[in-house]
Design an enzyme around this catalytic site. Structure first.
Site, PDB file in Angstrom:
ATOM      1  N   GLY A  40     -18.648 -11.794 -27.723  1.00 47.43           N
ATOM      2  CA  GLY A  40     -18.855 -10.459 -27.140  1.00 47.43           C
ATOM      3  C   GLY A  40     -17.617  -9.833 -26.522  1.00 47.43           C
ATOM      4  O   GLY A  40     -17.616  -8.639 -26.226  1.00 47.43           O
ATOM      5  N   GLY A  41     -16.581 -10.640 -26.285  1.00 45.29           N
ATOM      6  CA  GLY A  41     -15.311 -10.100 -25.815  1.00 45.29           C
ATOM      7  C   GLY A  41     -15.414  -9.380 -24.490  1.00 45.29           C
ATOM      8  O   GLY A  41     -16.310  -9.640 -23.666  1.00 45.29           O
ATOM      9  N   LYS A  52     -22.548  -0.749 -17.483  1.00 46.01           N
ATOM     10  CA  LYS A  52     -23.725   0.106 -17.682  1.00 46.01           C
ATOM     11  C   LYS A  52     -24.919  -0.401 -16.874  1.00 46.01           C
ATOM     12  O   LYS A  52     -25.738   0.388 -16.392  1.00 46.01           O
ATOM     13  CB  LYS A  52     -24.093   0.193 -19.168  1.00 46.01           C
ATOM     14  CG  LYS A  52     -23.494   1.404 -19.855  1.00 46.01           C
ATOM     15  CD  LYS A  52     -22.021   1.333 -20.146  1.00 46.01           C
ATOM     16  CE  LYS A  52     -21.054   2.051 -19.342  1.00 46.01           C
ATOM     17  NZ  LYS A  52     -19.662   1.817 -19.718  1.00 46.01           N
ATOM     18  N   GLY A 177      -9.400   7.822 -15.072  1.00 41.97           N
ATOM     19  CA  GLY A 177      -9.875   7.822 -16.458  1.00 41.97           C
ATOM     20  C   GLY A 177     -11.317   7.333 -16.466  1.00 41.97           C
ATOM     21  O   GLY A 177     -11.992   7.324 -15.421  1.00 41.97           O
ATOM     22  N   ILE A 178     -11.782   6.889 -17.636  1.00 42.28           N
ATOM     23  CA  ILE A 178     -13.209   6.545 -17.730  1.00 42.28           C
ATOM     24  C   ILE A 178     -13.546   5.380 -16.803  1.00 42.28           C
ATOM     25  O   ILE A 178     -14.548   5.416 -16.085  1.00 42.28           O
ATOM     26  CB  ILE A 178     -13.615   6.239 -19.189  1.00 42.28           C
ATOM     27  CG1 ILE A 178     -13.426   7.485 -20.055  1.00 42.28           C
ATOM     28  CG2 ILE A 178     -15.078   5.820 -19.229  1.00 42.28           C
ATOM     29  CD1 ILE A 178     -13.968   7.382 -21.461  1.00 42.28           C
ATOM     30  N   ILE A 179     -12.705   4.341 -16.764  1.00 47.23           N
ATOM     31  CA  ILE A 179     -13.034   3.194 -15.914  1.00 47.23           C
ATOM     32  C   ILE A 179     -13.088   3.628 -14.454  1.00 47.23           C
ATOM     33  O   ILE A 179     -14.052   3.336 -13.735  1.00 47.23           O
ATOM     34  CB  ILE A 179     -12.018   2.043 -16.090  1.00 47.23           C
ATOM     35  CG1 ILE A 179     -12.164   1.438 -17.483  1.00 47.23           C
ATOM     36  CG2 ILE A 179     -12.215   0.965 -15.009  1.00 47.23           C
ATOM     37  CD1 ILE A 179     -11.342   0.193 -17.739  1.00 47.23           C
ATOM     38  N   ALA A 313     -15.389   0.345 -28.041  1.00 46.19           N
ATOM     39  CA  ALA A 313     -16.110  -0.718 -28.728  1.00 46.19           C
ATOM     40  C   ALA A 313     -16.597  -0.287 -30.109  1.00 46.19           C
ATOM     41  O   ALA A 313     -16.487  -1.042 -31.084  1.00 46.19           O
ATOM     42  CB  ALA A 313     -17.296  -1.147 -27.865  1.00 46.19           C
ATOM     43  N   HIS A 437     -39.173  21.213 -27.978  1.00 44.83           N
ATOM     44  CA  HIS A 437     -39.117  21.854 -26.651  1.00 44.83           C
ATOM     45  C   HIS A 437     -40.097  21.163 -25.714  1.00 44.83           C
ATOM     46  O   HIS A 437     -41.224  20.882 -26.120  1.00 44.83           O
ATOM     47  CB  HIS A 437     -39.482  23.326 -26.767  1.00 44.83           C
ATOM     48  CG  HIS A 437     -39.536  24.013 -25.429  1.00 44.83           C
ATOM     49  ND1 HIS A 437     -38.396  24.404 -24.757  1.00 44.83           N
ATOM     50  CD2 HIS A 437     -40.593  24.334 -24.622  1.00 44.83           C
ATOM     51  CE1 HIS A 437     -38.750  24.962 -23.605  1.00 44.83           C
ATOM     52  NE2 HIS A 437     -40.079  24.919 -23.494  1.00 44.83           N
TER      53      HIS A 437
END
Ligand code: FAD
Ligand code: NAD
Length: 458
Positions: A40-41, A52, A177-179, A313, A437
């Site tokens: 999974g790194g 998440k 940034g995103i992190i 990813a 809707h």
């Protein structure tokens, strides 16, 4: 350990495991080697998934607090940090354990160890040599550490921050940034007083400025202090805390109980003795590969973060599948440069393809249309705040060139825009597609209708 394999995949992140599994499906004898015990790194073990999980907890805390305005109050939340950490770790274990099972079913051999090339067809894994016919380098990236900072346990990288050791009273985040933004979202919800320091003129540099302004305002409303166009010149560690000395738009000192460094990631290409195989590594640590994943050596491929930006990813996974197909004699190539980006903040910020500023800078004929979420029934009925859906399109052909969404679930909504661009869809295609809707997805159709002059919702 066997000393010979047909295809050796070095690194078992979203690039490496996807490549190994696809190659096994295509009949290849595959070995995957990773220094970690689990597959999974970075993504599964210390990146996408644990972040998440904690962002979900943060969102729930915020939602509960917002319900006060609806006449429903829950009282102050009690946060059991040990239980929250255990839940996050459990989710990671479920997923990495699942990958272990998938590898077994596919008869992909796993080796735990650190691989370094010792020749064009050999690696050494912790002192033992393994021969391969073909290899895929998927060794990812690592956090950049700013030079001159003191060694101090209160200075965290993203991995340390996701360990959830404690919730500091005050937290400084260097890099918006995103992190940095995801960490600000997590720790401010858990109770830290968060300050973000960003070198560029806006947080999330590269994303649409109008959308970023909405996220910036939301972070400020959540109690996060954001300093853009500001540089951290020095960091001093004392017994009572860490002091950052800043220059630029904000000049002065920030004192914090902990600091997160989130100033980008560096590719790991220079950690595998790639020269012994005859490969070149750039000064950014990247190994260059073509659209089929091939490096300058036809039997060695490189995929994922080790090939450079964007370090995401889903890009690594796509590259992994292509490298597996090409390595097993199939014709394949990465046929797109479209890689969506999502910051899972509150609200989420998601974008794909060209932004208005990029189109202008590159001289692309392009126009923008946008729909404000203040006019979305679903957004208001779901307690959503400010948001926007913006589409970039060709003024003559009306073909979609890009899109940015800021708002709840923006990351999920972005898929429609990504597919539309891939399929060469026009504003008319989107506007004439019946969207249910009330949904947030309507905002994509409304933005298209606005440009076409057919909108009746504004
Ligand atoms: P990696 O996932 O980095 O895996 C490389 C693997 O190689 C590692 O397991 C490492 O142990 C192994 N390795 C390295 N060197 C060797 C060696 N010499 N021998 C053996 N093994 C070795 N991306 C998204 O798309 N969405 C997100 O929400 C997201 N969130 C993130 C949150 C955080 C906090 C971080 C840090 C990253 C996030 N990312 C996200 C980025 C994402 O994690 C990476 O883009 C992705 O993991 C890259 O995959 P990869 O296969 O290239 O390498
Ligand atoms: P980044 O490159 O996205 O952001 C780093 C930020 O730090 C930039 O805005 C930069 O201007 C700023 N910066 C650099 N030096 C600075 C300094 N000295 N002082 C203040 N600011 C400075 O990197 P990141 O946020 O660390 O993320 C690393 C990688 O991981 C990225 O490629 C990102 O896409 C990926 N990632 C993706 C997700 C996701 O998709 N949701 C989540 C986390 C990480």
């Amino acid at each position: 350990m066997r000393d010979k394999t047909d295809l050796l995949v070095i690194g078992a992140g979203p690039g490496g495991y996807a490549c190994a599994f696809r190659a096994a499906d295509l009949g290849r004898d595959v070995t995957v080697v990773d220094a970690r015990e689990t597959l999974g790194g970075v993504c599964l073990n210390e990146g996408c998934i644990p972040s998440k999980a904690l962002l979900h907890a943060a969102e729930t805390l915020r939602d509960a607090a917002h319900m006060g305005a609806w006449g429903i109050t829950f009282g102050a939340p009690k946060i059991d940090l040990d239980a929250l950490r255990a839940r996050k770790n459990d989710i990671v274990s479920q997923l990495t354990g699942g990958l272990g099972g998938i590898a077994k079913r596919r008869k992909v051999r796993r080796v735990q160890g650190t691989a370094r090339f010792s020749g064009a067809n050999t690696v050494e894994i912790d002192g033992t040599e393994m021969r391969f016919d073909q290899a895929v380098i998927a060794v990812g990236s690592a956090p950049i550490r700013l030079a001159g900072w003191p060694e101090d346990a209160r200075i965290w990288d993203s991995t340390a921050a996701l360990e959830l050791r404690e919730v500091p009273d005050t937290l400084a985040i260097v890099g918006g940034g995103i992190i940095g933004l995801e960490m600000a979202t997590i720790y401010s919800a858990l109770g830290s007083q968060v300050t973000v320091v960003e070198l560029a003129g806006q947080i999330a540099p590269g994303a649409d400025a109008q959308a970023v302004a909405i996220l910036h305002a939301a972070l400020t409303a959540q109690g996060v202090t954001v300093h853009t166009a500001t540089r951290v010149d020095a960091v001093a560690a004392t017994a009572s805390g860490l002091t950052l000395t800043c220059s630029g738009h904000f000049k002065g000192r920030i004192t914090a109980d902990a600091v997160i460094q989130s100033v980008g990631r560096r590719a790991n290409g220079d950690r595998i003795n790639a020269q012994a195989a005859g490969l070149t590594v750039t000064d950014r640590g990247t190994i260059e590969a073509d659209a089929t994943g091939r490096t300058r050596l036809p039997h060695i491929f490189a995929i994922g973060d080790v090939t450079g930006n964007p370090m995401l990813a889903h890009r690594a996974t796509h590259q992994g599948h292509i490298a597996a197909e090409v390595a097993t004699g199939h014709t394949a190539a990465l046929g797109t440069t479209l890689v969506p980006s999502v910051a899972y903040t509150s609200p989420e910020l998601a974008w794909v393809g060209l932004t208005e500023a990029q189109a202008k800078a590159d001289g692309h004929p392009a126009k923008a249309t946008s729909f404000p979420w203040a006019a979305s029934g679903r957004n208001l009925a779901s307690g959503g705040g400010d948001g926007m859906t913006k589409l970039i399109y060709h003024p003559q052909t009306h073909r979609l060139l890009g899109g940015t969404i800021v708002g709840r679930n923006a990351g999920e909504l972005l898929a429609e825009i990504t597919l539309a661009i891939e399929m060469g869809a026009t504003l008319d295609d989107i506007g004439l597609t019946v969207h249910a809707h009330p949904t947030l997805s309507e905002t994509v159709a409304f933005a298209a209708e606005k440009a076409l002059g057919t909108l009746t919702d504004l």
